[in-house]
Design a protein around this motif. Structure first.
Motif, PDB file in Angstrom:
ATOM      1  N   LEU A 252       0.803  -1.223   0.000  1.00 39.60           N
ATOM      2  CA  LEU A 252       0.000   0.000   0.000  1.00 39.60           C
ATOM      3  C   LEU A 252       0.837   1.275   0.000  1.00 39.60           C
ATOM      4  N   ALA A 253       2.148   1.155   0.131  1.00 36.60           N
ATOM      5  CA  ALA A 253       3.016   2.330   0.245  1.00 36.60           C
ATOM      6  C   ALA A 253       2.840   3.335  -0.900  1.00 36.60           C
ATOM      7  N   PRO A 254       2.777   2.909  -2.175  1.00 35.42           N
ATOM      8  CA  PRO A 254       2.587   3.903  -3.249  1.00 35.42           C
ATOM      9  C   PRO A 254       1.291   4.702  -3.099  1.00 35.42           C
ATOM     10  N   ALA A 255       0.210   4.004  -2.786  1.00 30.04           N
ATOM     11  CA  ALA A 255      -1.076   4.703  -2.617  1.00 30.04           C
ATOM     12  C   ALA A 255      -1.020   5.636  -1.419  1.00 30.04           C
ATOM     13  N   LEU A 256      -0.371   5.194  -0.356  1.00 32.10           N
ATOM     14  CA  LEU A 256      -0.254   6.023   0.839  1.00 32.10           C
ATOM     15  C   LEU A 256       0.547   7.291   0.549  1.00 32.10           C
ATOM     16  N   ALA A 257       1.629   7.153  -0.220  1.00 31.82           N
ATOM     17  CA  ALA A 257       2.454   8.313  -0.565  1.00 31.82           C
ATOM     18  C   ALA A 257       1.676   9.311  -1.414  1.00 31.82           C
ATOM     19  N   VAL A 258       0.917   8.806  -2.379  1.00 28.29           N
ATOM     20  CA  VAL A 258       0.131   9.692  -3.254  1.00 28.29           C
ATOM     21  C   VAL A 258      -0.958  10.390  -2.439  1.00 28.29           C
ATOM     22  N   MET A 259      -1.659   9.622  -1.605  1.00 28.68           N
ATOM     23  CA  MET A 259      -2.735  10.209  -0.806  1.00 28.68           C
ATOM     24  C   MET A 259      -2.203  11.259   0.157  1.00 28.68           C
ATOM     25  N   ASP A 260      -1.094  10.962   0.816  1.00 29.85           N
ATOM     26  CA  ASP A 260      -0.565  11.903   1.796  1.00 29.85           C
ATOM     27  C   ASP A 260      -0.047  13.168   1.143  1.00 29.85           C
ATOM     28  N   THR A 261       0.524  13.042  -0.053  1.00 26.14           N
ATOM     29  CA  THR A 261       0.939  14.240  -0.798  1.00 26.14           C
ATOM     30  C   THR A 261      -0.276  15.092  -1.141  1.00 26.14           C
ATOM     31  N   ALA A 262      -1.335  14.431  -1.578  1.00 28.14           N
ATOM     32  CA  ALA A 262      -2.574  15.153  -1.892  1.00 28.14           C
ATOM     33  C   ALA A 262      -3.169  15.799  -0.651  1.00 28.14           C
ATOM     34  N   MET A 263      -3.094  15.104   0.477  1.00 26.34           N
ATOM     35  CA  MET A 263      -3.628  15.646   1.719  1.00 26.34           C
ATOM     36  C   MET A 263      -2.874  16.898   2.154  1.00 26.34           C
ATOM     37  N   PHE A 265      -1.380  19.126   0.158  1.00 28.31           N
ATOM     38  CA  PHE A 265      -1.848  20.231  -0.691  1.00 28.31           C
ATOM     39  C   PHE A 265      -3.260  20.654  -0.317  1.00 28.31           C
ATOM     40  N   TYR A 266      -4.112  19.679  -0.058  1.00 26.67           N
ATOM     41  CA  TYR A 266      -5.496  19.976   0.305  1.00 26.67           C
ATOM     42  C   TYR A 266      -5.567  20.736   1.621  1.00 26.67           C
ATOM     43  N   SER A 267      -4.691  20.380   2.557  1.00 25.86           N
ATOM     44  CA  SER A 267      -4.697  21.048   3.863  1.00 25.86           C
ATOM     45  C   SER A 267      -4.296  22.516   3.748  1.00 25.86           C
ATOM     46  N   PHE A 268      -3.367  22.824   2.838  1.00 27.87           N
ATOM     47  CA  PHE A 268      -2.984  24.219   2.618  1.00 27.87           C
ATOM     48  C   PHE A 268      -4.149  25.009   2.028  1.00 27.87           C
ATOM     49  N   LEU A 269      -4.908  24.384   1.154  1.00 23.05           N
ATOM     50  CA  LEU A 269      -6.045  25.065   0.532  1.00 23.05           C
ATOM     51  C   LEU A 269      -7.163  25.335   1.530  1.00 23.05           C
ATOM     52  N   ASN A 270      -7.247  24.503   2.578  1.00 23.13           N
ATOM     53  CA  ASN A 270      -8.378  24.600   3.502  1.00 23.13           C
ATOM     54  C   ASN A 270      -8.000  25.089   4.893  1.00 23.13           C
ATOM     55  N   GLY A 271      -6.739  25.495   5.063  1.00 28.49           N
ATOM     56  CA  GLY A 271      -6.365  26.178   6.289  1.00 28.49           C
ATOM     57  C   GLY A 271      -6.013  25.315   7.473  1.00 28.49           C
ATOM     58  N   TRP A 272      -5.831  24.000   7.292  1.00 31.59           N
ATOM     59  CA  TRP A 272      -5.423  23.168   8.412  1.00 31.59           C
ATOM     60  C   TRP A 272      -4.083  22.481   8.142  1.00 31.59           C
ATOM     61  N   HIS A 273      -3.224  23.172   7.354  1.00 31.02           N
ATOM     62  CA  HIS A 273      -1.925  22.609   6.986  1.00 31.02           C
ATOM     63  C   HIS A 273      -1.014  22.424   8.197  1.00 31.02           C
ATOM     64  N   ARG A 274      -1.119  23.311   9.197  1.00 31.71           N
ATOM     65  CA  ARG A 274      -0.275  23.151  10.386  1.00 31.71           C
ATOM     66  C   ARG A 274      -0.595  21.848  11.106  1.00 31.71           C
ATOM     67  N   GLN A 275      -1.868  21.488  11.155  1.00 31.68           N
ATOM     68  CA  GLN A 275      -2.268  20.237  11.795  1.00 31.68           C
ATOM     69  C   GLN A 275      -1.815  19.034  10.984  1.00 31.68           C
ATOM     70  N   GLU A 276      -1.909  19.132   9.662  1.00 35.52           N
ATOM     71  CA  GLU A 276      -1.452  18.039   8.801  1.00 35.52           C
ATOM     72  C   GLU A 276       0.061  17.842   8.931  1.00 35.52           C
ATOM     73  N   LEU A 277       0.819  18.919   8.881  1.00 41.44           N
ATOM     74  CA  LEU A 277       2.273  18.823   8.997  1.00 41.44           C
ATOM     75  C   LEU A 277       2.692  18.351  10.390  1.00 41.44           C
ATOM     76  N   ARG A 278       1.917  18.753  11.388  1.00 35.96           N
ATOM     77  CA  ARG A 278       2.204  18.294  12.750  1.00 35.96           C
ATOM     78  C   ARG A 278       2.000  16.783  12.861  1.00 35.96           C
TER      79      ARG A 278
END
Length: 349
Positions: A252-263, A265-278
């Motif tokens: 599942l590692a490839p799918a996990l890497a793609v999803m987490d990269t997307a997450m 970017f999505y977190s920056f667009l929606n204002g919770w990037h600090r929580q995602e990066l944390r």
């Protein structure tokens, strides 16, 4: 059916707006009082929850946490109380619920019908719209996301059925199952602790069921607190790293890497990037991996079911109305659902 000794555990945090309705409904249930105890575990409330419980509901047993230990630990205190006092069952109930009079009898009856049943979730309906469903058994996405099954759909006649994991808002647990698999993971603090518990129950050979005749109404609101994203993301990682076999994680590692990269970017667009990066940063801590390692050892040692059987219950789509958006509907869900339909057939271990 003869009654079994049941402890109802209510984790309380600033609950004065909810406890009156909840406890009033519990006072009307038809379960034999000699076999029933209600335990409130107050998690450092800053309102007058403790005073309210002491003065208005003196018959309710009370544990008071002096610091905010979180939902998982508060319920674990109740689980330990149940084991120490020889209860056959412990029922996790949210403070913001209202129950039907026969909800407990129905749940216990289903649990007693099969010695392999370790958990029974009640049918959760939306209190604000009692003809709509809150949860009829929750779903696990293969990358660790979790959501309520049947959410906001119209009420329907259902038979008792197996579910992937039970909502921690209203679930009956056999204490014998808890003795075997352990309690809620205290590192979770809040969010997804029920996801992890349901997954571990299945791994250990227990069945997890829905009792559609056991009805509980939930004053549910999808929290908008920014803090929730940190716990949801961090705990998602903990769940998959602790519960999957190593071979499944590699697959599942490839799918996990793609999803987490997307997450990210999505977190920056929606204002919770600090929580995602944390949440991601948490995984760079040696202490975090030490905890994951020890928990993983315990989980894998107790398992008697292969991943190939577990993943049959997992889904490739996230279908939850409160987080729907066009990107999820027309890109993320189709791509990952297609990926999952292929990958899950490769898992033979």
């Amino acid at each position: 059916m003869s009654s079994k000794k049941v402890l109802i555990v209510i984790a309380v945090h600033n609950g004065t707006d909810f406890l009156g309705d909840c406890l009033s409904s519990l006072a009307k249930i038809n379960y034999p009082q000699e076999d029933l105890t209600i335990l409130a575990v107050d998690d450092c409330s800053t309102d007058n929850s403790v005073e309210y419980l002491k003065t208005t509901w003196p018959q309710v047993e009370l544990i008071i946490n002096q610091t905010n230990l979180g939902f998982a630990v508060s319920n674990n205190l109740g689980f330990q109380y149940a084991l120490d006092h020889n209860f056959a069952y412990v029922y996790m109930l949210n403070q913001d619920t209202v129950v039907e009079p026969d909800f407990l009898f129905k749940a216990v009856a289903l649990a007693e019908s099969d010695s392999r049943i370790g958990a029974v979730q009640s049918k959760l309906m939306l209190f604000a719209d009692p003809n709509k469903i809150n949860s009829i058994g929750n779903e696990i996405h293969f990358l660790g996301f979790a959501f309520a099954g049947g959410y906001q759909s119209a009420d329907q006649n259902l038979a008792a059925k197996e579910i992937t994991y039970p909502s921690g808002a209203a679930v009956l647990l056999k204490t014998s199952a808890l003795k075997q698999i352990g309690f809620l993971n205290p590192d979770f603090f809040m969010y997804h602790e029920d996801t992890d518990l349901g997954w571990r129950l299945w791994l250990a050979g227990w069945r997890v069921m829905l009792s559609p005749d056991s009805v509980v109404y939930h004053k549910y609101e999808f929290s908008r607190s920014i803090k929730k994203y940190y716990y949801m993301e961090r705990n998602r990682y903990l769940i998959i790293f602790q519960n999957y076999k190593i071979a499944t994680l590699i697959l599942l590692a490839p799918a996990l890497a793609v999803m987490d990269t997307a997450m990210i970017f999505y977190s920056f667009l929606n204002g919770w990037h600090r929580q995602e990066l944390r949440a991601i940063n948490y995984l760079f801590s040696p202490l975090a991996w030490q905890k994951i390692y020890h928990t993983r050892r315990a989980v894998q040692a107790s398992r008697c079911v292969k991943d190939r059987e577990i993943v049959k219950r997992f889904v490739g789509r996230i279908d939850f109305q409160d987080i729907q958006n066009p990107l999820l509907e027309y890109l993320v869900n189709p791509v990952f659902d297609f990926y999952w339909k292929i990958i899950r057939h490769i898992i033979f271990w």
